[in-house]
Design a protein around this motif. Structure first.
Motif, PDB file in Angstrom:
ATOM      1  N   GLY A 322       1.744  -2.516   2.060  1.00  0.00           N
ATOM      2  CA  GLY A 322       2.401  -2.663   0.701  1.00  0.00           C
ATOM      3  C   GLY A 322       1.559  -2.176  -0.531  1.00  0.00           C
ATOM      4  O   GLY A 322       0.489  -1.690  -0.214  1.00  0.00           O
ATOM      5  N   TRP A 323       1.868  -2.250  -1.638  1.00  0.00           N
ATOM      6  CA  TRP A 323       1.237  -2.139  -2.885  1.00  0.00           C
ATOM      7  C   TRP A 323       0.703  -3.256  -3.578  1.00  0.00           C
ATOM      8  O   TRP A 323       1.100  -4.434  -3.737  1.00  0.00           O
ATOM      9  N   SER A 324      -0.360  -2.974  -4.464  1.00  0.00           N
ATOM     10  CA  SER A 324      -0.733  -3.876  -5.365  1.00  0.00           C
ATOM     11  C   SER A 324       0.353  -3.325  -6.563  1.00  0.00           C
ATOM     12  O   SER A 324       0.711  -2.337  -6.744  1.00  0.00           O
ATOM     13  N   SER A 325       0.703  -4.256  -7.603  1.00  0.00           N
ATOM     14  CA  SER A 325       1.969  -4.027  -8.250  1.00  0.00           C
ATOM     15  C   SER A 325       1.668  -4.669  -9.766  1.00  0.00           C
ATOM     16  O   SER A 325       1.049  -5.454 -10.043  1.00  0.00           O
ATOM     17  N   ASP A 326       2.716  -4.167 -10.551  1.00  0.00           N
ATOM     18  CA  ASP A 326       2.752  -4.721 -11.971  1.00  0.00           C
ATOM     19  C   ASP A 326       1.648  -4.497 -12.657  1.00  0.00           C
ATOM     20  O   ASP A 326       0.946  -5.620 -13.172  1.00  0.00           O
ATOM     21  N   ILE A 327       1.192  -3.395 -13.087  1.00  0.00           N
ATOM     22  CA  ILE A 327      -0.198  -3.071 -13.634  1.00  0.00           C
ATOM     23  C   ILE A 327       0.065  -2.321 -14.906  1.00  0.00           C
ATOM     24  O   ILE A 327       0.612  -1.291 -15.068  1.00  0.00           O
ATOM     25  N   LEU A 328      -0.516  -3.137 -16.029  1.00  0.00           N
ATOM     26  CA  LEU A 328      -0.350  -2.657 -17.482  1.00  0.00           C
ATOM     27  C   LEU A 328      -1.875  -2.486 -18.020  1.00  0.00           C
ATOM     28  O   LEU A 328      -2.677  -3.308 -18.044  1.00  0.00           O
TER      29      LEU A 328
END
Length: 740
Positions: A322-328
């Protein structure tokens, strides 16, 4: 007052002293049993009729009551101490509240209300819990945690232990919170960032840190995730990553970062390195002169994703874990500076601003990143992201450093990596990236638009052969396997690229590995007359309305269209056709102008037929042939184009004196006419000449280089002596025979 704390009476025992509500005994009191506390106000007014007591007994009783009242006052009116050190020695009752003015005697911050728990044996953390005389002091109604709560002075000394204790205490008490640095810079060696914590308003100074070691540099930063067990094992490995807890919702807002001086390490390092992260914000942060340190590396579960040899070129591959996510990453300003470390090979350690691998839901926007070798790097297996409105630049001095060694890293303003998909790059200013501007390597789905790629006057003088604007590049997915990640469904439009050796190109060596590419309405200006667009190994693609300085090179293509483009080159060959296969190729209404030689180079294979319709084909000033053929060439034909020299309709007015049945040839010089063109001559006012004067003239025309011959015949029965109006129309033509 007693009732207010749950005590409805005070009983004075006949023997054994005064039994108080708090369990204390006054041995001086020995009085007759009586119960008091029914009145209000000062207890001296509530003690009833003591006239029967002896003087000594009265004195003892009043003393006991005064002592009780003093104890009650300790709860109703908290005591005040100057510092935490004074608090720890304060003799307190259970549940007693004390106000601390400040953490230290000489400061005004870090204090607050504290409550004492008698007999508590919890371990003090010197943030929320503090040692007391016979118990533990706790912060009461703790709110808005900041560095002063941990006694951090931010005075330039190493305060790593205090900072780590602060984070641990905040997590334990609040669960989720923003920790303020109160505008101060805190010197640290390292720390682990726990979930649900945001750091705000201040500085993190790692300038003296030597935490990162050569044997763990590939997965450590000065800051790592609180989901990591240690720094010595690699959390990126497939099984280790799967076992990690998810790191959630961490952030840095208005934080300034400092890193060790260049040369502290002989390898590149990271300020932050996170694994298995969901929810990351880096907003309004900065760092100046951070040299060979990436701002952050964020890694998803890509390790162990096997791409076997039989995977299709255009298959979408997701990371196994899977992914690391929600990066701003937004509104930041970082400058690597002009001084860099070197590795053991002497290579200058100029590094990317960041590296995001196997990440999703990514936004990198409105940042200023200077003097990194990659302005933004969204790497392999990432998806659903964007990089937009960033200012990415390299100073001339850093270009010299980068070029000073033959062994050097790649350089790119914007990179999107292999097996990534649905990533947009738009409205970025990319300046002085003389190696590559924007690279999409093995990417499926994305929009590249509104970007400006430009160079300084000094950079334009450099002879770097790899200077590329936008590069769409298929490549091997994973060694040692041979499966290729193709490039598909990419839209490139409204970009401006100046002075690049190759403003737009498709690189790589994999046959038909690009499809459904749409490139339109761009300005591509090449350097020194090189090709502005290099299109090859692609199919089912459209290229339209691009305005280019430099030629168009077409390699291996199938079912590709070039419509309404303008190619003007100061050199020769505005259109260069290689020997690679070309099937179902449409070239319509394009402009091909070469200022210094032939406009078209025909290197096609013997079986090819390339046809061009309309548009403009101009070689030099019209004096040079428009087409040059290579060896073993296929057929190239062009129809009804303008050449920039010849007006395609001319009117001449010759005087004709012909006897009946006689003929004559009139030759008219017209610049730019070429052998093989078609010409048609028509007589103006034909009807009225016949009706009024019975004049019947027929015209035939043929083209020579620079001239048109008109055969005039008098078909009538009488001599003609008259000035006529002839209209001449030309149809241009180009082929292997008539190279024009």
């Amino acid at each position: 007052m007693l009732a207010a704390i749950g005590v409805t009476s005070v009983t004075f025992a006949a023997t054994g002293g005064v039994a108080q509500a708090f369990g204390q005994v006054n041995s001086a009191a020995s009085v007759t049993s009586a119960t008091y506390g029914k009145g209000a106000g000062n207890p001296h007014g509530q003690i009833g009729d003591l006239s029967s007591l002896k003087t000594a007994e009265k004195s003892n009783l009043v003393g006991a009551i005064n002592e009780t009242f003093s104890s009650l006052e300790a709860f109703s009116v908290p005591s005040v101490v100057d510092s935490i050190s004074e608090l720890t020695t304060f003799e307190a009752l259970d549940k007693q509240i004390v106000i601390v003015k400040a953490f230290y005697d000489d400061s005004k911050v870090g204090g607050g209300k504290f409550i004492f728990t008698l007999g508590d044996v919890a371990t003090p953390d010197n943030v929320y819990r503090f040692a007391g005389d016979g118990g533990i002091w706790y912060r009461l109604n703790w709110k808005n945690p900041d560095i002063y709560d941990a006694g951090i002075k931010a005075d330039g000394t190493n305060e790593t232990l205090k900072f780590k204790a602060l984070l641990k205490a905040v997590v334990a008490y609040f669960g989720s919170a923003t920790v303020s640095l109160r505008g101060k810079s805190v010197k640290l060696t390292d720390f682990e960032h726990p979930s649900n914590i945001t750091l705000y308003n201040g500085g993190l100074d790692f300038s003296e840190s030597t935490t990162i070691l050569s044997d763990n540099k590939y997965y450590n930063g000065f800051i790592i995730g609180g989901n990591r067990a240690d720094r010595t094992s690699n959390p990126s490995a497939k099984d280790a990553y799967a076992a990690l807890d998810e790191l959630r919702n961490i952030g840095y807002i208005k934080i300034s970062f400092k890193t060790p001086p260049a040369g502290t390490y002989n390898f590149s390092t990271d300020i932050m390195y996170f694994h298995k992260l969901k929810g990351f914000k880096l907003v309004n942060c900065d760092g100046d002169g951070i040299n060979s340190n990436r701002i952050c590396t964020i890694v998803g579960g890509a390790s162990g994703t096997v791409t076997t040899n039989d995977i299709g070129v255009f298959d979408l591959i997701d990371p196994v874990n899977g992914w690391s996510s929600d990066i701003l990453i937004k509104y930041n300003n970082f400058n690597a500076g002009h001084v860099f470390g070197t590795n053991s090979s002497g290579q200058n350690l100029i590094v990317p601003s960041m590296r995001l691998t196997a990440c999703e839901e990514v936004e990198v926007s409105h940042n200023t990143f200077k003097n990194f070798n990659f302005g933004v790097l969204i790497d392999a297996y990432s998806r659903n992201g964007s990089a937009h409105h960033n200012n990415l630049s390299v100073d001339d001095e850093v270009l010299d450093i980068w070029l000073s060694t033959t062994s050097r890293t790649a350089q790119s303003g914007m990179y999107v990596g292999q097996s990534a998909y649905n990533v947009d790059v738009y409205n970025n200013n990319i300046y002085n990236f003389i190696n590559q501007g924007i690279v999409y390597e093995g990417v499926s789905g994305g929009n590249v638009y509104g970007n400006r790629i430009q160079f300084s006057a000094y950079a334009k003088t450099l002879t770097v052969t790899l200077s590329q604007g936008i590069n769409l590049q298929p490549n091997i997915r994973q060694h040692p396997f041979t499966a290729v990640a193709g490039v598909q469904e990419i839209y490139v439009f409204d970009n401006y690229i100046e002075a690049s050796n190759a403003p737009f190109l498709m690189s790589g060596s994999f046959s038909y590995a690009l499809k459904e590419i749409n490139v339109h309405d761009n300005t591509f200006n090449s350097k020194n007359g090189s090709m502005s667009m290099q299109v090859t190994r692609c199919f089912d693609s459209v290229f339209s309305n691009n305005s280019c300085i430099g030629g168009l090179m077409i390699g291996e293509t199938n079912n590709c269209s070039f419509i309404g483009n303008k190619y003007n080159t100061p050199s020769n060959f505005a259109l260069y056709l290689t020997g690679a296969e070309k099937l179902n190729l449409l070239l319509e209404s394009n402009t091909f102008v070469a200022d210094a030689g032939q406009a078209i180079y025909n290197g096609t294979a013997s079986t090819a037929l390339i046809e061009l319709f309309g548009g403009k084909i101009q070689a030099k000033d019209g004096t040079s042939p428009a087409l040059r053929s290579g060896t073993g060439v296929g057929k190239v034909r062009a129809y009804e184009f303008v050449n920039g020299v010849t007006e395609m309709r001319h009117t001449i007015s010759p005087t004709i004196n012909l006897a009946a049945g006689a003929r004559t040839v009139i030759t008219q010089a017209i610049a730019g006419l070429k052998v093989g063109w078609l010409a048609e001559a028509k007589l103006g006012s034909l009807g009225s000449l016949w009706t009024n004067s019975s004049i019947d003239i027929t015209l035939k025309a043929g083209v020579r280089n620079g001239e048109v011959d008109i055969l005039v015949r008098n078909e009538g029965t009488a001599t003609v002596n008259l000035t006529f109006t002839f209209m001449l129309d030309f149809k241009s033509h180009l082929s292997n025979v008539y190279t024009n």
